[in-house]
Every structure is written in structure tokens, then in C-alpha cells.
Write a protein that holds these residues in place. Structure first.
Motif, PDB file in Angstrom:
ATOM      1  N   ALA A  41       0.746  -1.248   0.003  1.00  0.00           N
ATOM      2  CA  ALA A  41      -0.064  -0.058   0.110  1.00  0.00           C
ATOM      3  C   ALA A  41       0.687   1.128   0.096  1.00  0.00           C
ATOM      4  CB  ALA A  41      -0.911  -0.008   1.261  1.00  0.00           C
ATOM      5  N   ALA A  42       2.226   1.193   0.527  1.00  0.00           N
ATOM      6  CA  ALA A  42       3.165   2.362   0.550  1.00  0.00           C
ATOM      7  C   ALA A  42       3.199   2.941  -0.871  1.00  0.00           C
ATOM      8  CB  ALA A  42       4.225   2.021   1.355  1.00  0.00           C
ATOM      9  N   GLY A  43       3.643   2.217  -1.630  1.00  0.00           N
ATOM     10  CA  GLY A  43       3.853   2.596  -2.958  1.00  0.00           C
ATOM     11  C   GLY A  43       2.587   3.184  -3.934  1.00  0.00           C
ATOM     12  N   ILE A  44       1.562   2.539  -3.443  1.00  0.00           N
ATOM     13  CA  ILE A  44       0.320   3.209  -4.291  1.00  0.00           C
ATOM     14  C   ILE A  44      -0.031   4.472  -3.620  1.00  0.00           C
ATOM     15  CG2 ILE A  44      -1.966   2.671  -4.657  1.00  0.00           C
ATOM     16  CD1 ILE A  44      -1.562  -0.212  -3.984  1.00  0.00           C
ATOM     17  N   VAL A  45      -0.112   4.607  -2.245  1.00  0.00           N
ATOM     18  CA  VAL A  45      -0.773   5.884  -1.856  1.00  0.00           C
ATOM     19  C   VAL A  45       0.279   7.008  -1.819  1.00  0.00           C
ATOM     20  CG1 VAL A  45       0.019   5.281   0.862  1.00  0.00           C
ATOM     21  CG2 VAL A  45      -2.041   6.943   0.359  1.00  0.00           C
ATOM     22  N   ILE A  46       1.714   6.576  -1.506  1.00  0.00           N
ATOM     23  CA  ILE A  46       2.673   7.869  -1.691  1.00  0.00           C
ATOM     24  C   ILE A  46       2.807   8.256  -3.160  1.00  0.00           C
ATOM     25  CG2 ILE A  46       4.888   8.169  -1.324  1.00  0.00           C
ATOM     26  CD1 ILE A  46       4.833   6.679   1.430  1.00  0.00           C
ATOM     27  N   ALA A  47       2.682   7.401  -4.255  1.00  0.00           N
ATOM     28  CA  ALA A  47       2.820   7.860  -5.553  1.00  0.00           C
ATOM     29  C   ALA A  47       2.002   8.995  -5.747  1.00  0.00           C
ATOM     30  CB  ALA A  47       2.664   6.668  -6.322  1.00  0.00           C
ATOM     31  N   ARG A  48       0.588   8.761  -5.363  1.00  0.00           N
ATOM     32  CA  ARG A  48      -0.419   9.664  -5.707  1.00  0.00           C
ATOM     33  C   ARG A  48      -0.246  10.709  -4.698  1.00  0.00           C
ATOM     34  NH1 ARG A  48      -4.362   5.392  -5.568  1.00  0.00           N
ATOM     35  NH2 ARG A  48      -4.660   5.621  -3.114  1.00  0.00           N
ATOM     36  N   ALA A  49       0.184  10.896  -3.708  1.00  0.00           N
ATOM     37  CA  ALA A  49       0.517  12.122  -2.788  1.00  0.00           C
ATOM     38  C   ALA A  49       1.684  12.908  -3.463  1.00  0.00           C
ATOM     39  CB  ALA A  49       0.856  11.435  -1.296  1.00  0.00           C
ATOM     40  N   VAL A  50       2.967  11.861  -3.968  1.00  0.00           N
ATOM     41  CA  VAL A  50       3.819  12.831  -4.492  1.00  0.00           C
ATOM     42  C   VAL A  50       3.485  13.569  -5.783  1.00  0.00           C
ATOM     43  CG1 VAL A  50       6.024  12.530  -5.618  1.00  0.00           C
ATOM     44  CG2 VAL A  50       5.541  11.373  -3.486  1.00  0.00           C
ATOM     45  N   ALA A  51       2.329  12.932  -6.389  1.00  0.00           N
ATOM     46  CA  ALA A  51       1.872  13.735  -7.696  1.00  0.00           C
ATOM     47  C   ALA A  51       1.032  14.945  -7.325  1.00  0.00           C
ATOM     48  CB  ALA A  51       1.189  12.984  -8.503  1.00  0.00           C
TER      49      ALA A  51
ATOM     50  N   ALA B  93      -2.784  15.659   0.978  1.00  0.00           N
ATOM     51  CA  ALA B  93      -2.805  14.869  -0.120  1.00  0.00           C
ATOM     52  C   ALA B  93      -2.846  13.349   0.437  1.00  0.00           C
ATOM     53  CB  ALA B  93      -1.585  15.304  -0.785  1.00  0.00           C
ATOM     54  N   GLY B  94      -1.749  13.232   1.461  1.00  0.00           N
ATOM     55  CA  GLY B  94      -1.608  11.588   1.799  1.00  0.00           C
ATOM     56  C   GLY B  94      -2.941  11.199   2.402  1.00  0.00           C
ATOM     57  N   SER B  95      -3.713  11.811   3.291  1.00  0.00           N
ATOM     58  CA  SER B  95      -4.623  11.331   3.794  1.00  0.00           C
ATOM     59  C   SER B  95      -5.816  11.248   2.745  1.00  0.00           C
ATOM     60  CB  SER B  95      -5.384  12.517   4.999  1.00  0.00           C
ATOM     61  OG  SER B  95      -4.508  12.424   6.202  1.00  0.00           O
ATOM     62  N   ALA B  96      -6.081  12.091   1.866  1.00  0.00           N
ATOM     63  CA  ALA B  96      -6.995  12.031   0.595  1.00  0.00           C
ATOM     64  C   ALA B  96      -6.775  10.841  -0.061  1.00  0.00           C
ATOM     65  CB  ALA B  96      -6.901  13.042   0.006  1.00  0.00           C
ATOM     66  N   SER B  97      -5.330  10.595  -0.645  1.00  0.00           N
ATOM     67  CA  SER B  97      -4.934   9.490  -1.135  1.00  0.00           C
ATOM     68  C   SER B  97      -5.160   8.108  -0.620  1.00  0.00           C
ATOM     69  CB  SER B  97      -3.433   9.681  -1.595  1.00  0.00           C
ATOM     70  OG  SER B  97      -3.047   8.530  -2.182  1.00  0.00           O
TER      71      SER B  97
END
Length: 445
Positions: free
Chosen positions: A149-159, A379-383
């Protein structure tokens, strides 16, 4: 700290997906004048590829394993519905893991939680290769999903850290192009692996891929969330942020529409190995080919969305059209499964699945872009909420497609149609796309 530890601030200079300004990526003082542009472009391209690789974690973990599902049922002496729980467990892990990792990344930055998650993912994937029973395999897949899950959620947050508005919409379409290669290549690789080894070899390859990705992230992925923008609170503040997001009716509408849209897609992912191979008698290699073609359709429509539609058509209209196409395709699949057109064979079924999967190319990026536009400071919480909703609903849909056994595709079509109808209902009832005020607040472009 390695080279990747440098901080990338959000920049308004980015105009195209994957293009981060020179100042945002590198220190001008360390680059000779003649090399600045080239170095910046290479670095920004690498960041884009890394984010695409991180978003490819789910299809790699799922799709490479799909051709082996019938073999796992025989190897571990377990019924198909139980083996499908290995998919459910991985999805559930990815769902709940995002609820933890998303707020963590808002508090401690993106890199540290990501690296920890990738390390645990590698260990869990390796353990899957040695699972002696289906129960232990389900447990290892759950751990794999929690860490992945780390890769999924953080990729969106970085974007979200780097882009906004139409640029973010285009960037998500670019990520779909990169991560979309995984569903094409993964089942093909899985099918070829099964030629030389058994299903355990699939997890060995996934372990090697995970190690490689973790190493590149450690060395090259910069931090994108500055300390000044991080949340200093604990669990209470994280829950408060999520509560405020869920109280936003439009955000919740997009979130649910995306979640049920993903459920329609995952009903196909969970059921198609049995439908194509067991009902229609195709080989694992044929299944892999059809799966790859469907992924190509998804990628093409993702690029149509990002390169042609964004900035010309309101994203709400594009999303509504995509959901309509999925509903029509799901109705066709249900009629074919019920035998309304007689024994039509594999070809019409494959065409309907191709149309459904292609429509996902406009649904998935827009149900990520539109709600994230309404969550500028969390962004992290929303992602995490977006990902958790999608994977949790998908995990619930997974066992339903096998509820009537392996000899009918009707449950798959029913789940797909029901999920698409609920997604459309949430979109129309909660987002109210005809309301121009919603668009002005970020509901559409």
C-alpha cells in the motif's frame, strides 16, 4: 542521506506530465551551465518512471499471479473460491495499509514510510513463494498487500505535491501509461514462468522486482513534502483530516464512484482466469494475451483522456461518459453469460471485456484527479481514503464472482453491472456534475 534525499518543492513551472523545473529537481550550482536542461529532464523523467513503477505494484502483485490461479487450486488442494481469497486478502491489505501509510506520509514525509513499506513488501512476497497451505498463502498475501500500500498511496501524494489542476490530470494519465505496461507484461510473464516452473516461481520473480524497485527508490526518489507543510499531530489530527474530507459531499461522491468503478474492474480481474481458461478452454498463454490486449485498451484511453480531453472537455463529462460505457458493456456481458445470443463463444465475450476495460482508462485517472483537487493540504490522507475505498470495495467484490462456481460467468457480469450502476448513482447524486459551482471548487475542469 543518498542522492534521492534532496527535497523537491512544488512548482508552478511544470507544464507537462513528468516535467519538473530545473530548480525543482537539482541544485543549479552543481551543474555546469551547458548541462542544466538535460540533467533536469533526465531527473524528472526518472521521478515519473519511479512513480509509475510504484503505481504498478498492484497489477504486478495481482496480474502476474492470475494465470497460476487454476494451478494453485490443484497444488494446495483448495477450491477456487478459497484460492480467490488470496486476491481478496492482498486487496484488503492494500486498502487498510493505505489508511496507515497516507497519514504517516503527511506527518513524516514521503520517503521514510515508502522505504519501510517496500522492505516489508519484499519479505512478505518471498514468504508467499514458500507457503505450504492456502491458509498461509492468504496470510502472506495480506501482509504483502499491507506493505505494498505504501507505493500506491505515496505515489499519488507525490503527484499532488508536484502538480495541480489540468497538469495533475495529465500527469495521472501519464502514470497510467507507465503503470499500464504492468497489466500487459505481468500475465504474459506469469504465463511464461509457468512454462518452466510452478506458481511459486511467480513470487520469486515478484520478490526480485520488489528488491530492485526499493533500491532505485532509496537512491533516486527525492522528498517532495517540505517539513513546513507536514502535519505535527498524531492519530487524532489524521482522523480529523479524514473526517473533514469525508464530510465533503463532492469528494465522497468521487471517492465512491471511483471505488465502485474499481470493483467492476476487479470483478474482471478475479473472474477472468476461470472464465477464459475453464469455461472457454483457453490456455494460460491465450488468457495472458487477451488480458494484455485489454490493458492496451485501458492505456490508449488513458492517453486520450490526458492528451486530448483534459483542458477541452470538463472532466465530469468525461467521467460520466466512461461510466455509461462500462454499464453498456456490463449489460452485454450479462446477456452473453445468460446465453441470450446462444453459444456465442469467447470472441464476443472478449470484445465486451475490451470495451469495459478501455473505459476504465478515463474513469480511473479522473476519479483520482477530481477529489485530490479538493484536498490541497492533506494529500496523503486523501490519497489513503481514495485507495482504501477502491481496494476495500474491490476486495468485497472478488469472492462474489466465484459464488456460483467455476462453470458460469453470470456472477462476474452481475457484479460488474451492479458496481457500475452504483458508481453512476454516487457520481450523479453526490457530485451533481451539472452544477457549475461544483466545478469552480475543483469538481471539474
Amino acid at each position: 542521506m543518498p542522492e534521492g534525499g534532496a527535497f523537491i518543492p512544488k512548482t508552478a513551472e511544470s507544464r507537462t506530465p513528468g516535467a519538473v523545473s530545473t530548480a525543482a529537481v537539482t541544485d543549479r550550482k552543481t551543474i555546469p551551465p551547458g548541462n542544466r536542461t538535460t540533467t533536469a529532464r533526465r531527473t524528472s523523467l526518472l521521478v515519473t518512471l519511479l512513480l509509475g513503477g510504484l503505481t504498478a505494484t498492484p497489477p504486478l502483485a495481482m496480474d502476474m499471479y492470475l494465470p497460476a490461479l487454476p494451478e494453485v487450486t490443484q497444488s494446495l488442494h483448495a477450491p477456487a473460491a478459497t484460492v480467490q481469497l488470496t486476491l481478496t486478502a492482498c486487496l484488503a491489505g492494500m486498502a487498510f495499509g493505505q489508511l496507515v501509510v497516507g497519514p504517516m506520509s503527511d506527518r513524516w514525509g514521503r520517503r521514510r514510510p515508502l522505504l519501510i513499506g517496500l522492505a516489508v513488501y519484499v519479505v512478505a512476497t518471498a514468504l508467499c513463494a514458500f507457503a505450504p497451505t492456502v491458509e498461509l498463502l492468504v496470510a502472506c498475501r495480506l501482509a504483502q498487500g499491507l506493505a505494498g500500500a505504501a507505493g500506491i498511496v505515496i505515489a499519488r501524494a507525490v503527484a499532488r505535491d508536484l502538480y495541480d489542476g489540468m497538469t495533475m490530470a495529465r500527469f495521472f494519465s501519464t502514470l497510467m501509461l507507465i503503470s499500464g505496461v504492468a497489466p500487459i507484461v505481468a500475465p504474459l510473464i506469469g504465463g511464461q514462468i509457468l512454462r518452466i516452473t510452478d506458481w511459486r516461481g511467480v513470487f520469486v520473480v515478484l520478490t526480485v522486482i520488489g528488491v530492485s524497485l526499493a533500491a532505485v527508490v532509496w537512491a533516486k526518489l527525492p522528498e517532495t513534502l517540505p517539513p513546513a507543510e507536514r502535519h505535527g499531530g498524531g492519530i487524532g489530527e489524521a482522523l480529523g483530516s479524514m473526517r473533514r474530507l469525508l464530510a465533503d459531499r463532492v469528494f465522497a461522491g468521487y471517492m465512491l464512484a471511483g471505488g465502485f468503478g474499481f470493483a467492476s474492474l476487479f470483478a474482471y480481474v478475479a473472474a477472468s482466469p476461470f472464465v477464459v481458461q475453464e469455461i472457454y478452454g483457453a490456455s494460460p498463454q491465450t488468457f495472458s494475451l487477451l488480458f494484455g490486449l485489454n490493458s492496451i485498451g485501458l492505456m490508449i484511453m488513458g492517453q486520450v483522456n490526458g492528451k486530448i480531453l483534459v483542458g477541452r472537455v470538463r472532466l465530469d463529462k468525461v467521467l460520466g461518459l466512461g461510466l455509461t460505457v462500462v454499464i453498456v458493456a456490463a449489460v452485454a456481458l450479462l446477456l452473453l453469460s445468460l446465453g441470450v445470443f446462444g453459444d456465442a463463444g469467447l470472441t464476443p465475450m472478449a470484445v465486451a471485456l475490451f470495451v469495459l476495460m478501455s473505459a476504465m482508462g478515463v474513469i480511473l485517472p479522473n476519479t483520482q484527479t477530481l477529489p485530490l483537487m479538493r484536498a490541497r493540504h492533506a494529500a496523503g490522507s486523501a490519497s489513503a481514503l481514495l485507495g482504501t475505498t477502491a481496494f476495500l470495495i474491490g476486495a468485497i467484490a472478488s469472492p462474489l464472482v466465484g459464488i456460483a462456481g467455476e462453470d458460469t460467468a453470470v456472477p462476474m457480469a452481475v457484479v460488474q453491472l451492479a458496481a457500475a450502476l452504483v458508481a453512476m448513482g454516487c457520481f450523479l447524486g453526490m457530485c451533481r456534475p451539472w452544477n457549475e459551482r461544483t466545478g469552480a471548487k475543483g469538481g471539474g475542469i
